[in-house]
Write an enzyme that holds these catalytic residues in place. Structure first.
Site, PDB file in Angstrom:
ATOM      1  N   LYS A   1       0.911  -1.121  -0.038  1.00  0.00           N
ATOM      2  CA  LYS A   1      -0.046   0.215  -0.091  1.00  0.00           C
ATOM      3  C   LYS A   1       0.782   1.276   0.021  1.00  0.00           C
ATOM      4  O   LYS A   1       1.701   1.123   0.674  1.00  0.00           O
ATOM      5  CB  LYS A   1      -0.765  -0.088   1.083  1.00  0.00           C
ATOM      6  CG  LYS A   1      -1.945  -1.203   1.276  1.00  0.00           C
ATOM      7  CD  LYS A   1      -2.744  -1.369   0.265  1.00  0.00           C
ATOM      8  CE  LYS A   1      -3.905  -2.331   0.460  1.00  0.00           C
ATOM      9  NZ  LYS A   1      -5.037  -2.235  -0.654  1.00  0.00           N
TER      10      LYS A   1
ATOM     11  N   ASP B   1      -0.309  -0.086  -4.594  1.00  0.00           N
ATOM     12  CA  ASP B   1      -1.663   0.255  -4.309  1.00  0.00           C
ATOM     13  C   ASP B   1      -2.100   1.535  -3.741  1.00  0.00           C
ATOM     14  O   ASP B   1      -1.630   1.473  -2.599  1.00  0.00           O
ATOM     15  CB  ASP B   1      -2.544  -0.973  -3.719  1.00  0.00           C
ATOM     16  CG  ASP B   1      -3.882  -0.798  -3.961  1.00  0.00           C
ATOM     17  OD1 ASP B   1      -4.590   0.205  -4.301  1.00  0.00           O
ATOM     18  OD2 ASP B   1      -4.657  -1.653  -3.277  1.00  0.00           O
TER      19      ASP B   1
ATOM     20  N   GLU C   1      -1.818   0.300  -8.545  1.00  0.00           N
ATOM     21  CA  GLU C   1      -3.573   0.108  -8.666  1.00  0.00           C
ATOM     22  C   GLU C   1      -4.402   1.345  -7.978  1.00  0.00           C
ATOM     23  O   GLU C   1      -3.839   1.911  -6.974  1.00  0.00           O
ATOM     24  CB  GLU C   1      -3.633  -1.070  -7.517  1.00  0.00           C
ATOM     25  CG  GLU C   1      -5.143  -1.730  -7.305  1.00  0.00           C
ATOM     26  CD  GLU C   1      -4.962  -3.055  -6.498  1.00  0.00           C
ATOM     27  OE1 GLU C   1      -5.962  -3.172  -5.746  1.00  0.00           O
ATOM     28  OE2 GLU C   1      -4.095  -3.807  -6.689  1.00  0.00           O
TER      29      GLU C   1
ATOM     30  N   GLU D   1     -11.654  -2.605  -8.160  1.00  0.00           N
ATOM     31  CA  GLU D   1     -12.411  -3.418  -6.866  1.00  0.00           C
ATOM     32  C   GLU D   1     -13.451  -2.283  -6.476  1.00  0.00           C
ATOM     33  O   GLU D   1     -14.337  -2.791  -5.923  1.00  0.00           O
ATOM     34  CB  GLU D   1     -11.310  -3.508  -5.839  1.00  0.00           C
ATOM     35  CG  GLU D   1     -10.651  -2.147  -5.311  1.00  0.00           C
ATOM     36  CD  GLU D   1      -9.630  -2.376  -4.209  1.00  0.00           C
ATOM     37  OE1 GLU D   1     -10.258  -2.361  -2.986  1.00  0.00           O
ATOM     38  OE2 GLU D   1      -8.666  -2.551  -4.310  1.00  0.00           O
TER      39      GLU D   1
ATOM     40  N   ASP E   1     -14.211  -7.652  -8.475  1.00  0.00           N
ATOM     41  CA  ASP E   1     -14.592  -7.839  -7.163  1.00  0.00           C
ATOM     42  C   ASP E   1     -15.889  -8.511  -7.141  1.00  0.00           C
ATOM     43  O   ASP E   1     -16.944  -8.313  -7.680  1.00  0.00           O
ATOM     44  CB  ASP E   1     -14.572  -6.564  -6.373  1.00  0.00           C
ATOM     45  CG  ASP E   1     -14.744  -6.896  -4.878  1.00  0.00           C
ATOM     46  OD1 ASP E   1     -13.773  -6.535  -4.339  1.00  0.00           O
ATOM     47  OD2 ASP E   1     -15.860  -7.126  -4.528  1.00  0.00           O
TER      48      ASP E   1
ATOM     49  N   HIS F   1      -9.494  -8.720  -7.345  1.00  0.00           N
ATOM     50  CA  HIS F   1      -9.443  -8.211  -6.208  1.00  0.00           C
ATOM     51  C   HIS F   1      -9.811  -9.030  -4.857  1.00  0.00           C
ATOM     52  O   HIS F   1     -10.911  -9.723  -5.103  1.00  0.00           O
ATOM     53  CB  HIS F   1     -10.066  -6.840  -5.871  1.00  0.00           C
ATOM     54  CG  HIS F   1     -10.167  -6.346  -4.516  1.00  0.00           C
ATOM     55  ND1 HIS F   1     -11.398  -6.287  -3.678  1.00  0.00           N
ATOM     56  CD2 HIS F   1      -9.494  -5.794  -3.578  1.00  0.00           C
ATOM     57  CE1 HIS F   1     -11.287  -5.689  -2.532  1.00  0.00           C
ATOM     58  NE2 HIS F   1     -10.116  -5.265  -2.383  1.00  0.00           N
TER      59      HIS F   1
END
Length: 441
Positions: free
Chosen positions: A221, A249, A275, A301, A324, A351
Protein backbone atom coordinates in the site's frame (compact mmCIF):
# COMPACT_ATOMS: atom_id res chain seq x y z
CA UNK A 1 -42.67 -30.52 -5.42
CA UNK A 2 -39.78 -28.21 -6.27
CA UNK A 3 -38.32 -26.53 -3.15
CA UNK A 4 -38.98 -22.83 -2.59
CA UNK A 5 -37.05 -20.15 -0.76
CA UNK A 6 -38.81 -19.86 2.59
CA UNK A 7 -36.21 -18.12 4.74
CA UNK A 8 -34.18 -14.94 4.28
CA UNK A 9 -31.83 -14.12 7.17
CA UNK A 10 -29.64 -11.00 7.20
CA UNK A 11 -26.75 -10.46 9.62
CA UNK A 12 -24.45 -7.50 10.35
CA UNK A 13 -21.09 -9.24 10.91
CA UNK A 14 -17.95 -7.29 11.82
CA UNK A 15 -14.39 -8.17 12.81
CA UNK A 16 -12.20 -5.72 14.80
CA UNK A 17 -9.26 -5.78 12.36
CA UNK A 18 -8.49 -2.10 13.05
CA UNK A 19 -6.90 -3.11 16.35
CA UNK A 20 -3.88 -4.61 14.54
CA UNK A 21 -4.11 -2.37 11.44
CA UNK A 22 -4.78 -5.36 9.19
CA UNK A 23 -6.15 -3.94 5.95
CA UNK A 24 -4.83 -0.42 6.56
CA UNK A 25 -4.04 1.79 3.58
CA UNK A 26 -3.71 5.45 2.65
CA UNK A 27 -7.46 5.99 2.21
CA UNK A 28 -8.71 3.52 4.83
CA UNK A 29 -6.39 3.74 7.87
CA UNK A 30 -8.46 1.73 10.37
CA UNK A 31 -10.83 -0.76 8.70
CA UNK A 32 -12.95 -3.26 10.58
CA UNK A 33 -13.51 -5.97 7.97
CA UNK A 34 -17.24 -6.65 7.83
CA UNK A 35 -19.92 -8.51 5.92
CA UNK A 36 -23.61 -7.75 5.45
CA UNK A 37 -24.49 -11.41 5.23
CA UNK A 38 -27.57 -13.14 3.81
CA UNK A 39 -28.74 -16.74 4.08
CA UNK A 40 -31.43 -18.13 1.77
CA UNK A 41 -33.23 -21.11 3.31
CA UNK A 42 -35.39 -23.59 1.42
CA UNK A 43 -38.12 -26.08 2.27
CA UNK A 44 -38.24 -29.65 1.00
CA UNK A 45 -36.32 -32.68 2.24
CA UNK A 46 -32.82 -31.32 1.54
CA UNK A 47 -33.29 -27.95 3.31
CA UNK A 48 -30.50 -26.54 1.12
CA UNK A 49 -29.17 -23.07 1.94
CA UNK A 50 -27.53 -20.31 -0.08
CA UNK A 51 -25.00 -17.91 1.49
CA UNK A 52 -23.84 -14.52 0.20
CA UNK A 53 -22.57 -11.18 1.48
CA UNK A 54 -21.45 -7.64 0.79
CA UNK A 55 -17.98 -6.74 2.06
CA UNK A 56 -17.58 -3.42 3.89
CA UNK A 57 -14.99 -2.01 6.30
CA UNK A 58 -17.21 -1.32 9.32
CA UNK A 59 -19.43 1.72 9.75
CA UNK A 60 -22.24 1.56 7.21
CA UNK A 61 -22.44 -2.22 7.24
CA UNK A 62 -25.89 -1.78 8.76
CA UNK A 63 -26.87 0.23 5.67
CA UNK A 64 -25.92 -2.58 3.29
CA UNK A 65 -27.70 -5.07 5.55
CA UNK A 66 -30.85 -2.93 5.35
CA UNK A 67 -30.56 -2.79 1.56
CA UNK A 68 -30.33 -6.58 1.42
CA UNK A 69 -33.38 -6.83 3.66
CA UNK A 70 -35.29 -4.61 1.21
CA UNK A 71 -34.88 -7.35 -1.43
CA UNK A 72 -36.65 -10.00 0.63
CA UNK A 73 -39.97 -9.74 -1.29
CA UNK A 74 -38.21 -10.66 -4.57
CA UNK A 75 -36.84 -13.90 -3.17
CA UNK A 76 -39.04 -15.42 -0.47
CA UNK A 77 -41.67 -17.69 -2.00
CA UNK A 78 -39.73 -18.02 -5.24
CA UNK A 79 -38.78 -21.52 -6.47
CA UNK A 80 -35.22 -22.30 -5.40
CA UNK A 81 -32.92 -21.40 -8.34
CA UNK A 82 -31.23 -24.36 -9.98
CA UNK A 83 -30.14 -23.42 -13.53
CA UNK A 84 -29.11 -20.56 -15.80
CA UNK A 85 -32.69 -19.59 -16.59
CA UNK A 86 -33.59 -19.25 -12.90
CA UNK A 87 -30.44 -17.32 -12.09
CA UNK A 88 -30.87 -14.97 -15.05
CA UNK A 89 -34.48 -14.25 -14.07
CA UNK A 90 -33.56 -13.51 -10.45
CA UNK A 91 -30.71 -11.19 -11.46
CA UNK A 92 -33.05 -9.34 -13.82
CA UNK A 93 -35.75 -8.91 -11.17
CA UNK A 94 -33.30 -7.64 -8.54
CA UNK A 95 -31.59 -5.11 -10.84
CA UNK A 96 -34.54 -3.89 -12.92
CA UNK A 97 -37.06 -2.82 -10.30
CA UNK A 98 -37.54 0.80 -11.41
CA UNK A 99 -37.89 2.32 -7.95
CA UNK A 100 -34.92 0.53 -6.37
CA UNK A 101 -32.84 1.00 -9.52
CA UNK A 102 -33.38 4.75 -9.27
CA UNK A 103 -31.17 4.76 -6.17
CA UNK A 104 -28.17 3.88 -8.38
CA UNK A 105 -28.89 3.34 -11.13
CA UNK A 106 -26.97 0.06 -11.11
CA UNK A 107 -24.37 1.22 -8.62
CA UNK A 108 -23.95 1.82 -4.93
CA UNK A 109 -25.45 0.12 -1.92
CA UNK A 110 -28.61 -1.23 -3.56
CA UNK A 111 -26.63 -2.70 -6.46
CA UNK A 112 -24.18 -4.33 -4.05
CA UNK A 113 -27.10 -5.69 -2.04
CA UNK A 114 -28.50 -7.26 -5.20
CA UNK A 115 -25.08 -8.84 -5.74
CA UNK A 116 -25.15 -10.41 -2.27
CA UNK A 117 -28.52 -12.02 -2.99
CA UNK A 118 -27.49 -13.09 -6.50
CA UNK A 119 -24.32 -14.67 -5.14
CA UNK A 120 -26.32 -16.45 -2.43
CA UNK A 121 -28.58 -17.80 -5.17
CA UNK A 122 -25.55 -19.11 -7.07
CA UNK A 123 -24.30 -20.74 -3.88
CA UNK A 124 -27.71 -22.38 -3.47
CA UNK A 125 -27.93 -23.58 -7.08
CA UNK A 126 -24.37 -24.93 -7.19
CA UNK A 127 -24.83 -26.66 -3.84
CA UNK A 128 -27.99 -28.30 -5.16
CA UNK A 129 -26.05 -29.43 -8.23
CA UNK A 130 -23.25 -30.82 -6.06
CA UNK A 131 -20.59 -28.66 -7.76
CA UNK A 132 -18.33 -25.76 -6.78
CA UNK A 133 -19.47 -22.55 -8.50
CA UNK A 134 -16.47 -22.42 -10.85
CA UNK A 135 -17.29 -25.87 -12.16
CA UNK A 136 -21.04 -25.28 -12.14
CA UNK A 137 -20.46 -22.30 -14.44
CA UNK A 138 -17.96 -24.18 -16.57
CA UNK A 139 -20.46 -26.97 -17.28
CA UNK A 140 -22.96 -24.51 -18.79
CA UNK A 141 -23.20 -24.19 -22.56
CA UNK A 142 -22.11 -20.97 -24.25
CA UNK A 143 -25.78 -20.25 -24.92
CA UNK A 144 -26.65 -20.62 -21.23
CA UNK A 145 -23.76 -18.40 -20.18
CA UNK A 146 -24.75 -15.67 -22.61
CA UNK A 147 -28.31 -15.82 -21.32
CA UNK A 148 -27.04 -14.78 -17.87
CA UNK A 149 -25.64 -11.44 -19.09
CA UNK A 150 -27.45 -8.11 -19.26
CA UNK A 151 -26.10 -6.67 -22.53
CA UNK A 152 -27.85 -3.33 -22.18
CA UNK A 153 -25.27 -0.52 -22.60
CA UNK A 154 -22.61 -2.97 -23.86
CA UNK A 155 -23.61 -3.69 -27.46
CA UNK A 156 -21.51 -0.86 -28.92
CA UNK A 157 -18.45 -2.93 -28.01
CA UNK A 158 -19.74 -6.44 -27.17
CA UNK A 159 -22.82 -7.98 -28.73
CA UNK A 160 -24.52 -11.17 -27.68
CA UNK A 161 -23.20 -12.89 -30.81
CA UNK A 162 -19.62 -11.75 -30.15
CA UNK A 163 -19.84 -13.08 -26.59
CA UNK A 164 -21.22 -16.35 -27.88
CA UNK A 165 -18.32 -16.63 -30.33
CA UNK A 166 -15.77 -16.03 -27.54
CA UNK A 167 -17.32 -18.74 -25.39
CA UNK A 168 -17.62 -21.21 -28.26
CA UNK A 169 -13.96 -20.68 -29.17
CA UNK A 170 -12.95 -21.59 -25.60
CA UNK A 171 -15.26 -24.59 -25.36
CA UNK A 172 -13.05 -27.33 -26.88
CA UNK A 173 -10.30 -26.98 -24.25
CA UNK A 174 -12.50 -26.80 -21.16
CA UNK A 175 -11.92 -30.36 -19.91
CA UNK A 176 -8.14 -30.17 -20.20
CA UNK A 177 -7.96 -26.77 -18.51
CA UNK A 178 -10.16 -28.02 -15.67
CA UNK A 179 -7.78 -30.95 -15.25
CA UNK A 180 -4.76 -28.63 -15.16
CA UNK A 181 -6.52 -26.34 -12.71
CA UNK A 182 -7.15 -29.18 -10.28
CA UNK A 183 -3.57 -30.42 -10.65
CA UNK A 184 -1.72 -27.08 -10.59
CA UNK A 185 -4.00 -24.54 -8.97
CA UNK A 186 -4.22 -20.86 -9.92
CA UNK A 187 -1.43 -18.27 -9.38
CA UNK A 188 -1.83 -15.97 -6.38
CA UNK A 189 -0.13 -12.86 -5.03
CA UNK A 190 -0.24 -11.68 -1.44
CA UNK A 191 -0.98 -8.27 0.06
CA UNK A 192 -0.40 -9.47 3.62
CA UNK A 193 3.12 -7.90 3.93
CA UNK A 194 2.08 -4.50 2.62
CA UNK A 195 -0.53 -2.91 4.88
CA UNK A 196 0.36 0.71 5.46
CA UNK A 197 0.09 0.52 9.24
CA UNK A 198 2.82 -2.13 9.54
CA UNK A 199 6.29 -1.02 10.64
CA UNK A 200 9.37 -1.60 8.50
CA UNK A 201 10.51 -4.68 10.38
CA UNK A 202 7.14 -6.37 9.95
CA UNK A 203 7.06 -5.42 6.26
CA UNK A 204 10.49 -6.96 5.63
CA UNK A 205 9.74 -10.10 7.64
CA UNK A 206 6.42 -10.75 5.93
CA UNK A 207 7.84 -10.02 2.46
CA UNK A 208 10.58 -12.61 2.99
CA UNK A 209 8.05 -15.10 4.34
CA UNK A 210 5.85 -14.59 1.29
CA UNK A 211 8.70 -15.48 -1.06
CA UNK A 212 9.56 -18.51 1.06
CA UNK A 213 5.91 -19.57 0.82
CA UNK A 214 6.09 -19.60 -2.96
CA UNK A 215 4.52 -16.26 -3.91
CA UNK A 216 6.04 -14.67 -7.02
CA UNK A 217 4.27 -11.34 -6.40
CA UNK A 218 3.50 -9.20 -3.35
CA UNK A 219 1.71 -5.86 -3.00
CA UNK A 220 2.41 -2.75 -0.94
CA UNK A 221 0.00 0.00 0.00
CA UNK A 222 1.25 3.49 -0.88
CA UNK A 223 -0.06 7.04 -1.09
CA UNK A 224 0.16 8.66 2.34
CA UNK A 225 3.73 10.01 2.29
CA UNK A 226 6.10 9.87 -0.67
CA UNK A 227 9.32 9.61 1.33
CA UNK A 228 7.86 6.78 3.40
CA UNK A 229 6.74 4.97 0.26
CA UNK A 230 10.16 5.25 -1.37
CA UNK A 231 11.76 3.87 1.78
CA UNK A 232 9.25 1.02 2.15
CA UNK A 233 9.48 0.00 -1.50
CA UNK A 234 13.29 0.09 -1.32
CA UNK A 235 13.19 -2.18 1.75
CA UNK A 236 10.73 -4.55 0.12
CA UNK A 237 12.77 -4.77 -3.08
CA UNK A 238 15.91 -5.55 -1.08
CA UNK A 239 14.01 -8.19 0.90
CA UNK A 240 12.54 -10.09 -2.07
CA UNK A 241 15.19 -9.51 -4.74
CA UNK A 242 14.82 -8.52 -8.39
CA UNK A 243 12.87 -11.59 -9.55
CA UNK A 244 9.73 -11.02 -7.47
CA UNK A 245 7.00 -8.69 -8.68
CA UNK A 246 5.95 -5.90 -6.31
CA UNK A 247 2.65 -4.22 -7.11
CA UNK A 248 1.68 -1.00 -5.36
CA UNK A 249 -1.79 0.24 -4.47
CA UNK A 250 -2.77 3.87 -3.83
CA UNK A 251 -6.43 3.14 -2.98
CA UNK A 252 -7.72 6.17 -4.93
CA UNK A 253 -5.59 8.63 -2.95
CA UNK A 254 -4.20 10.81 -5.74
CA UNK A 255 -5.15 13.37 -8.33
CA UNK A 256 -3.61 12.62 -11.72
CA UNK A 257 -0.59 14.97 -11.32
CA UNK A 258 0.15 13.45 -7.90
CA UNK A 259 0.01 9.95 -9.38
CA UNK A 260 2.47 10.87 -12.12
CA UNK A 261 4.89 12.48 -9.65
CA UNK A 262 4.62 9.63 -7.15
CA UNK A 263 5.11 6.85 -9.68
CA UNK A 264 8.13 8.59 -11.23
CA UNK A 265 9.73 8.48 -7.78
CA UNK A 266 8.83 4.81 -7.22
CA UNK A 267 9.75 3.61 -10.72
CA UNK A 268 13.45 2.87 -9.91
CA UNK A 269 12.25 0.01 -7.67
CA UNK A 270 10.34 -1.64 -10.53
CA UNK A 271 6.75 -1.68 -9.29
CA UNK A 272 4.74 -4.13 -11.38
CA UNK A 273 1.51 -2.14 -11.39
CA UNK A 274 -0.06 0.89 -9.75
CA UNK A 275 -3.53 0.03 -8.48
CA UNK A 276 -6.35 2.55 -8.10
CA UNK A 277 -4.12 5.60 -8.69
CA UNK A 278 -7.11 7.94 -8.71
CA UNK A 279 -10.91 7.96 -8.44
CA UNK A 280 -12.46 4.69 -9.64
CA UNK A 281 -14.98 6.76 -11.64
CA UNK A 282 -12.31 8.75 -13.50
CA UNK A 283 -11.85 6.79 -16.71
CA UNK A 284 -9.87 9.50 -18.48
CA UNK A 285 -7.76 10.07 -15.36
CA UNK A 286 -6.71 6.42 -15.40
CA UNK A 287 -5.91 6.73 -19.09
CA UNK A 288 -3.73 9.78 -18.36
CA UNK A 289 -1.88 7.96 -15.59
CA UNK A 290 -1.29 4.99 -17.87
CA UNK A 291 0.04 7.23 -20.64
CA UNK A 292 2.08 9.54 -18.39
CA UNK A 293 4.40 7.19 -16.50
CA UNK A 294 6.05 3.79 -17.10
CA UNK A 295 4.19 1.54 -14.61
CA UNK A 296 1.19 -0.54 -15.67
CA UNK A 297 -2.24 0.43 -14.32
CA UNK A 298 -4.74 -1.83 -12.55
CA UNK A 299 -8.17 -0.98 -11.19
CA UNK A 300 -11.64 -2.38 -10.59
CA UNK A 301 -12.37 -3.22 -6.96
CA UNK A 302 -14.47 -0.06 -6.58
CA UNK A 303 -15.75 0.13 -10.16
CA UNK A 304 -19.51 0.22 -9.83
CA UNK A 305 -20.72 -1.76 -12.81
CA UNK A 306 -20.05 -3.29 -16.21
CA UNK A 307 -20.51 0.05 -17.98
CA UNK A 308 -17.53 1.71 -16.29
CA UNK A 309 -15.42 -1.38 -16.99
CA UNK A 310 -16.47 -1.07 -20.63
CA UNK A 311 -15.28 2.53 -20.71
CA UNK A 312 -11.96 1.76 -19.00
CA UNK A 313 -11.30 -0.82 -21.69
CA UNK A 314 -12.52 1.42 -24.52
CA UNK A 315 -10.23 4.23 -23.34
CA UNK A 316 -7.15 2.02 -23.02
CA UNK A 317 -7.02 3.06 -19.38
CA UNK A 318 -6.05 -0.25 -17.73
CA UNK A 319 -3.51 -3.02 -18.14
CA UNK A 320 -5.23 -5.28 -15.60
CA UNK A 321 -8.95 -5.61 -14.83
CA UNK A 322 -9.61 -6.22 -11.13
CA UNK A 323 -13.06 -7.68 -10.65
CA UNK A 324 -14.57 -7.84 -7.17
CA UNK A 325 -17.05 -10.59 -6.31
CA UNK A 326 -19.15 -8.39 -4.00
CA UNK A 327 -19.02 -4.89 -5.55
CA UNK A 328 -21.18 -5.35 -8.65
CA UNK A 329 -24.45 -7.30 -8.90
CA UNK A 330 -22.98 -10.74 -8.40
CA UNK A 331 -21.86 -13.55 -10.69
CA UNK A 332 -24.00 -12.42 -13.62
CA UNK A 333 -22.47 -8.96 -13.93
CA UNK A 334 -18.98 -10.31 -13.29
CA UNK A 335 -19.53 -12.67 -16.22
CA UNK A 336 -20.24 -9.62 -18.38
CA UNK A 337 -16.98 -8.02 -17.19
CA UNK A 338 -14.99 -11.20 -17.88
CA UNK A 339 -16.37 -11.25 -21.42
CA UNK A 340 -15.48 -7.58 -21.93
CA UNK A 341 -11.92 -8.20 -20.73
CA UNK A 342 -11.63 -11.20 -23.04
CA UNK A 343 -12.85 -9.12 -25.98
CA UNK A 344 -10.09 -6.57 -25.32
CA UNK A 345 -7.43 -9.15 -24.38
CA UNK A 346 -6.81 -7.58 -20.97
CA UNK A 347 -5.82 -9.93 -18.11
CA UNK A 348 -8.21 -10.24 -15.15
CA UNK A 349 -6.48 -10.14 -11.73
CA UNK A 350 -9.25 -10.17 -9.12
CA UNK A 351 -9.36 -8.13 -5.95
CA UNK A 352 -9.68 -10.16 -2.77
CA UNK A 353 -8.60 -7.85 0.06
CA UNK A 354 -11.43 -8.39 2.53
CA UNK A 355 -13.29 -10.93 4.61
CA UNK A 356 -14.55 -13.75 2.39
CA UNK A 357 -13.45 -12.22 -0.89
CA UNK A 358 -10.67 -14.77 -1.48
CA UNK A 359 -13.24 -17.50 -1.02
CA UNK A 360 -15.60 -16.01 -3.61
CA UNK A 361 -13.41 -14.58 -6.32
CA UNK A 362 -11.28 -17.69 -6.80
CA UNK A 363 -14.33 -19.30 -8.42
CA UNK A 364 -14.71 -16.46 -10.93
CA UNK A 365 -11.05 -16.44 -11.96
CA UNK A 366 -10.97 -20.22 -12.31
CA UNK A 367 -14.12 -20.22 -14.41
CA UNK A 368 -12.58 -17.49 -16.59
CA UNK A 369 -9.54 -19.71 -17.20
CA UNK A 370 -11.56 -22.83 -17.96
CA UNK A 371 -14.36 -21.36 -20.10
CA UNK A 372 -13.71 -17.73 -21.15
CA UNK A 373 -10.11 -16.53 -21.58
CA UNK A 374 -8.51 -19.99 -21.60
CA UNK A 375 -5.25 -18.71 -20.07
CA UNK A 376 -3.54 -18.04 -16.74
CA UNK A 377 -0.78 -15.95 -18.33
CA UNK A 378 -0.18 -12.64 -16.49
CA UNK A 379 -3.12 -13.48 -14.21
CA UNK A 380 -3.05 -13.71 -10.43
CA UNK A 381 -5.67 -13.65 -7.69
CA UNK A 382 -5.02 -11.49 -4.65
CA UNK A 383 -4.64 -13.31 -1.32
CA UNK A 384 -4.72 -11.88 2.20
CA UNK A 385 -4.12 -14.14 5.16
CA UNK A 386 -6.96 -12.90 7.37
CA UNK A 387 -10.23 -14.38 8.69
CA UNK A 388 -10.37 -17.55 6.59
CA UNK A 389 -10.94 -19.60 9.72
CA UNK A 390 -14.49 -18.24 9.89
CA UNK A 391 -15.57 -20.10 6.72
CA UNK A 392 -16.50 -23.75 6.39
CA UNK A 393 -14.69 -24.06 3.03
CA UNK A 394 -11.79 -21.60 3.30
CA UNK A 395 -9.51 -20.71 0.42
CA UNK A 396 -6.39 -22.88 0.37
CA UNK A 397 -2.99 -21.66 -0.84
CA UNK A 398 -0.26 -24.15 -1.69
CA UNK A 399 3.09 -22.97 -3.02
CA UNK A 400 1.76 -19.52 -3.86
CA UNK A 401 -1.25 -20.87 -5.79
CA UNK A 402 -4.94 -21.21 -5.02
CA UNK A 403 -6.09 -24.80 -4.87
CA UNK A 404 -9.29 -25.32 -6.87
CA UNK A 405 -12.27 -25.68 -4.50
CA UNK A 406 -14.05 -29.01 -4.76
CA UNK A 407 -16.82 -28.56 -2.17
CA UNK A 408 -20.26 -27.71 -3.64
CA UNK A 409 -21.25 -24.05 -3.62
CA UNK A 410 -19.52 -20.66 -3.60
CA UNK A 411 -17.28 -21.19 -0.51
CA UNK A 412 -19.33 -18.42 1.11
CA UNK A 413 -20.74 -20.23 4.14
CA UNK A 414 -19.58 -18.67 7.39
CA UNK A 415 -19.38 -20.82 10.51
CA UNK A 416 -22.46 -20.40 12.74
CA UNK A 417 -20.27 -19.76 15.78
CA UNK A 418 -18.44 -16.99 13.92
CA UNK A 419 -21.72 -15.34 12.97
CA UNK A 420 -22.92 -15.52 16.55
CA UNK A 421 -19.66 -14.17 18.00
CA UNK A 422 -19.21 -11.27 15.56
CA UNK A 423 -22.79 -10.10 15.06
CA UNK A 424 -22.78 -6.33 15.56
CA UNK A 425 -23.30 -4.78 18.08
CA UNK A 426 -24.41 -7.52 20.46
CA UNK A 427 -22.15 -10.47 19.65
CA UNK A 428 -19.58 -11.36 22.32
CA UNK A 429 -16.69 -10.01 20.22
CA UNK A 430 -18.31 -6.57 20.28
CA UNK A 431 -19.92 -6.59 23.72
CA UNK A 432 -16.46 -7.02 25.22
CA UNK A 433 -15.30 -3.91 23.37
CA UNK A 434 -18.15 -1.61 24.40
CA UNK A 435 -17.95 0.62 27.46
CA UNK A 436 -19.41 -1.09 30.53
CA UNK A 437 -22.12 1.51 30.97
CA UNK A 438 -23.25 1.01 27.36
CA UNK A 439 -23.47 -2.77 27.78
CA UNK A 440 -25.51 -2.35 30.98
CA UNK A 441 -27.93 0.07 29.34
Amino acid sequence: MRPSVTGFDVHDIRFPTSERLDGSDAMNPDPDYSAAYVVLRTDGPARTEGHGFVFTIGRGNEVTAAAIEALRPYVVGRPAPRDAADLAALHHDLTHDSQLRWLGPEKGVVHMAAGAVVNAAWDLAATTAGLPVWEFLATMTPEELVSLVDFRYLTDVLTRQEALALLRAAEPGRAERARLLRAEGYPAYTTSPGWLGYDDAKLVRLAKEAVADGFAQIKLKVGADLDDDVRRLRLARAAVGPGIRIAVDANQRWDVPDALRWMAALAPYAPYWIEEPTSPDDVLGHAAVRAGQPVKVATGEHVANRVVFKQLLQAGAVDFVQIDAARVSGVNENLAILLLAAKYGVPVCPHAGGVGLCELVQHLAMFDYVAVSGTREDRVIEYVDHLHEHFTDPAVIEGGRYRAPDAPGFSARMRPESIAAHRYPDGPAWRSRRPAEEVIS
